[in-house]
Enzyme design. Structure first.
Site, PDB file in Angstrom:
ATOM      1  N   GLY A  58      14.002  58.084  69.685  1.00  0.00           N
ATOM      2  CA  GLY A  58      12.977  59.065  70.053  1.00  0.00           C
ATOM      3  C   GLY A  58      13.301  60.406  69.439  1.00  0.00           C
ATOM      4  CE1 TYR A  86      16.554  61.599  74.074  1.00  0.00           C
ATOM      5  CE2 TYR A  86      15.735  59.657  75.220  1.00  0.00           C
ATOM      6  CZ  TYR A  86      16.037  61.013  75.213  1.00  0.00           C
ATOM      7  OH  TYR A  86      15.831  61.757  76.346  1.00  0.00           O
ATOM      8  CG  HIS A 172      16.803  53.791  63.595  1.00  0.00           C
ATOM      9  ND1 HIS A 172      15.976  53.816  64.694  1.00  0.00           N
ATOM     10  CD2 HIS A 172      17.298  55.047  63.471  1.00  0.00           C
ATOM     11  CE1 HIS A 172      15.952  55.039  65.208  1.00  0.00           C
ATOM     12  NE2 HIS A 172      16.740  55.798  64.480  1.00  0.00           N
ATOM     13  CD  GLU A 174      14.641  50.498  64.803  1.00  0.00           C
ATOM     14  OE1 GLU A 174      15.801  50.082  64.884  1.00  0.00           O
ATOM     15  OE2 GLU A 174      14.312  51.644  65.164  1.00  0.00           O
ATOM     16  CB  SER A 226     -17.552  43.994  61.592  1.00  0.00           C
ATOM     17  OG  SER A 226     -16.180  43.634  61.463  1.00  0.00           O
ATOM     18  N   GLY A 227     -17.280  40.916  60.337  1.00  0.00           N
ATOM     19  CA  GLY A 227     -16.748  40.241  59.151  1.00  0.00           C
ATOM     20  C   GLY A 227     -15.347  40.724  58.823  1.00  0.00           C
ATOM     21  N   GLY A 228     -14.878  41.773  59.523  1.00  0.00           N
ATOM     22  CA  GLY A 228     -13.490  42.231  59.361  1.00  0.00           C
ATOM     23  C   GLY A 228     -12.544  41.242  60.039  1.00  0.00           C
ATOM     24  CG  ASP A 230      -8.858  43.604  63.873  1.00  0.00           C
ATOM     25  OD1 ASP A 230      -8.049  42.937  63.203  1.00  0.00           O
ATOM     26  OD2 ASP A 230      -8.793  44.835  63.997  1.00  0.00           O
ATOM     27  CB  SER A 231     -15.006  41.374  64.807  1.00  0.00           C
ATOM     28  OG  SER A 231     -15.417  41.311  63.469  1.00  0.00           O
ATOM     29  CB  SER A 232     -13.315  37.315  61.400  1.00  0.00           C
ATOM     30  OG  SER A 232     -14.251  38.070  60.687  1.00  0.00           O
ATOM     31  CE  LYS A 380      -5.920  44.208  60.557  1.00  0.00           C
ATOM     32  NZ  LYS A 380      -7.122  44.797  61.144  1.00  0.00           N
TER      33      LYS A 380
END
Ligand code: XMP
Length: 524
Positions: A58, A86, A172, A174, A226-228, A230-232, A380
Site C-alpha cells: 500500500g 506494507y 513484491h 506478484e 453489444s457483441g463485446g 463481457d456481454s457475449s 477479464k
C-alpha cells in the site's frame, strides 16, 4: 462447485496498485481468491473460512496519520498469513518488531539472498531477482520471527514465524519483475496453506449455471448484447443455464464497425440459437446526433437514445408474448470483478468506494429490473477463458475493446453518414492488415480515427484537399495506462498506402505516438 466449498484465499487490500495482480496470480494457481477491505474483522474472516490470508502492499507509511490498520486478532486465527510490503511492516510493527520510517522509497530491481531452507522458498536455490517498491523498512524482528532472506539494503527482506504460520516479504512476489515470484506464491498456497487446485473454469461454469437457475427460477431474463467480450460471455453462460428464458437485444446504433451486426447475428442467432431481437435504430441515433460536435454531448445523446430504444424493444417483446412488460423481471449484465471490488479510501477517513458499473446506463433503476451478473467473480482473462469453454469463437472472445458510443467517439466533429463510411472503410483496412500480420491479437487496440482536418495532397496530376486519418495502436494491461506500439514500419506503410489509395476522401494518414496518460486511448 459451490464457492463456499472452494479453497479460498482472502487478500486484504491496503491500497496497493498491485492488489488485483496478487488476486490474479493466486487464481492462476487455480485457487479462488477474493479481495476484501483491509478493515475487515477477524470474525468476518473466520466466517469466510479461508485457507490463507495475504496482506497487500500500500502507499501509506505505518507512521502516517490515519494509516490503514488491521484487526490484530487476524494473526491469532491459526490461518497462515503472508504480508507483502506494507503488509509486512504492519505485521511486524504490531507483533513487536521495529519499522524505520523512510521518506524515500526503495524502488526497482534487486537480488534476494535466501538464508536458509524455508517452505516459502522451496525449490528456489540461493538467490533470485526481485522487485522492490517500499518506503519504511524493518530494522528489528518481531518476537518469534526469524529472517529467511536478505538483500543488500535489508537484513530482513523476508521473515517467518513457522509456529504461528506468519510470513512476510518486503518485496513484491506478484509482479512480473520478480520472475520467480509465482513459485513463492505457489509455495505459500500449497506447502503452507494446503490449498486444493479447485478453481477451474469448468467448475465455475457449472456453479454459475446452478446459481443463475436458482436466482431466476421460471422468470425471463433480458440482456443488452453489444457483441463485446463481457456481454457475449454473459449471454452464452445464461443461455447454457436457462436456454429459452433468455432474450438478448442487440441495438444497431449506426455507429458500428463493418459487419459487426452480421457477426453478432450469425454467432448468437444462428450458431447458438439464442433468442435475439435485432433492432436497427441507426436513423434514430444519427438523427439525434445531427449537428452535434461536442464529445460529451455526443456521449450523453447516445446513452439516452440507447435507453429509449432498449425500453421500446422490451415493451415490444413483452407485447409480442402477449404479456405485460413485467414479463422480464431480470436484466443480465456483464459486470466483472474489478468493477465490484470494494475498497477503503487510503490516507483519509475510510469510506466505502464501490465503483458502480452499468453497461446499459440507468436501465435497472428505470425499469425496475433485478440484476443478474454472473461474471461478477471474474477477471477479464477468466471471462475470455469462460467464453472459450462455452464455445464462443475467437473473433468474439479475443476481440479488442470497443467503446459503447462506437465510431461516434472516433469521428472528431459531426457524425454524418458520409464521415461514418470514410472511417468504417479505413478501420476495415486497419483491422484486416493487423490480422493478416498477426498483430491484431498482440495489441490492446488498433483503430482509425477521422480527424476534422483537411489537408492538401496530390494524386496523379490533381491537387486534392481531403480528410486525415489518425492511426491509434496501443498496448495496455487494463486500459488505465497505455503506450503506443512500436509497429514495424512495413505494416504502418502498408496500412497507410491502402487507406490513401482505397478510401475515397482521405489523402493523409498519421500515427498517434502519445501515451496514456496524459492522452487517452480514444480521441473523444
Ligand atoms: P480512454 O479513451 O478513456 O479509454 O483511454 C480506455 C478504454 O476504455 C474504452 N472506452 C469505453 N468503453 N464505453 C466503453 O464500454 C465507453 O464509453 C468507452 N470509452 C472508452 C476505450 O476503448 C479503451 O479501451
Amino acid at each position: 462447485m459451490n464457492p463456499a466449498a472452494l479453497s479460498r484465499v482472502v487478500i486484504l487490500d491496503f491500497g496497493s496498485q498491485y492488489t488485483q495482480v496478487i488476486a490474479r496470480r493466486v487464481r492462476e494457481c487455480q485457487v479462488y481468491s477474493e479481495i476484501v477491505r483491509c478493515d475487515i474483522s477477524a470474525a468476518e474472516i473466520e466466517r469466510l473460512a479461508p485457507k490463507g490470508i495475504i496482506l497487500s502492499g500500500g502507499p501509506a507509511s505505518v507512521y502516517d496519520k490515519g494509516a490503514p490498520q488491521i484487526d490484530l486478532q487476524i494473526f491469532s486465527l491459526g490461518i497462515p498469513v503472508l504480508g507483502i510490503c506494507y503488509g509486512m511492516q504492519l505485521m511486524a510493527r504490531h507483533l513487536g518488531g521495529e519499522v524505520e520510517y523512510s521518506s524515500r522509497r526503495e524502488y526497482g530491481a534487486g537480488i534476494l539472498h535466501l538464508d536458509e531452507e524455508a517452505r516459502l522458498f522451496a525449490g528456489l536455490g540461493e538467490q533470485i531477482d526481485i522487485w522492490n517498491s517500499h518506503g519504511d523498512k524493518l530494522t528489528a524482528l518481531p518476537d518469534g520471527f526469524r529472517a529467511i532472506a536478505h538483500t543488500e539494503n535489508s537484513a530482513f527482506a523476508a521473515i517467518a514465524d513457522g509456529d504461528r504460520q506468519l510470513f512476510a516479504l518486503q518485496f513484491h512476489p506478484e509482479v512480473s519483475h520478480t520472475p520467480r515470484g509465482k513459485e513463492i506464491i505457489e509455495n505459500f498456497l500449497f506447502c503452507i496453506c494446503h490449498c486444493a487446485m479447485d478453481w477451474t473454469m469448468g467448475s465455475f461454469i457449472d456453479d454459475a449455471c446452478a446459481r443463475i437457475r436458482e436466482q431466476v427460477g421460471e422468470e425471463n431474463v433480458v440482456l443488452g448484447l453489444s457483441g463485446g467480450v463481457d456481454s457475449s460471455v454473459a449471454a452464452a453462460l445464461l443461455h447454457k443455464a436457462i436456454g429459452e428464458q433468455l432474450t438478448c437485444i442487440f441495438v444497431n446504433n449506426g455507429l458500428l464497425r463493418e459487419n459487426e451486426a452480421e457477426i453478432v447475428q450469425r454467432v448468437f442467432g444462428e450458431n447458438f440459437h439464442i433468442k435475439l431481437k435485432y433492432v436497427d435504430a441507426s436513423e434514430r441515433f444519427l438523427g439525434a446526433l445531427a449537428g452535434v460536435t461536442d464529445p460529451e454531448t455526443k456521449r450523453k445523446i447516445i446513452g439516452r437514445e440507447f435507453i429509449g430504444v432498449f425500453e421500446d424493444a422490451v415493451v415490444e417483446l413483452a407485447g409480442s408474448n402477449n404479456t405485460s412488460d413485467s414479463n422480464f423481471k431480470f436484466l443480465a449484465q456483464g459486470t466483472l470483478y474489478p468493477d465490484v471490488i470494494e475498497s477503503v479510501a487510503i490516507g483519509g477517513n475510510p469510506a466505502s468506494l464501490i465503483k458502480s458499473h452499468h453497461n446499459v446506463g440507468g436501465l435497472p433503476e428505470k425499469m425496475h429490473f433485478q440484476l443478474v451478473e454472473p461474471l461478477r467473480q471474474l477477471f477479464k482473462d477468466e471471462v475470455r477463458l469462460a467464453g472459450q469453454q462455452l464455445g464462443l469463437p475467437n473473433e468474439i472472445v479475443h476481440r479488442q475493446p470497443f467503446p459503447g458510443p462506437g465510431l461516434a467517439v472516433r469521428i472528431l466533429g459531426e457524425v454524418t453518414v458520409e464521415r461514418l463510411q470514410i472511417l468504417r472503410d479505413a478501420d476495415t483496412i486497419v483491422v484486416s492488415e493487423m490480422k493478416a500480420s498477426d498483430w491484431y491479437y498482440r495489441v490492446w487496440q488498433s483503430f482509425a480515427v477521422l480527424l476534422p482536418v483537411r489537408s492538401v495532397g496530390v494524386m496523379g496530376d490533381q491537387r486534392t484537399y481531403e480528410n486525415t486519418i489518425a492511426l491509434r495502436i496501443v498496448e495496455s494491461q487494463d486500459g488505465m495506462t497505455a503506450d503506443w506500439v512500436r509497429m514495424p514500419y512495413e505494416i504502418l506503410a502498408r496500412i497507410s498506402s491502402r487507406i490513401v489509395n482505397e478510401v475515397r476522401g482521405v489523402n493523409r494518414v498519421c500515427y498517434d505516438i502519445s501515451t496514456k496518460p496524459p492522452s487517452t486511448i480514444e480521441w473523444e
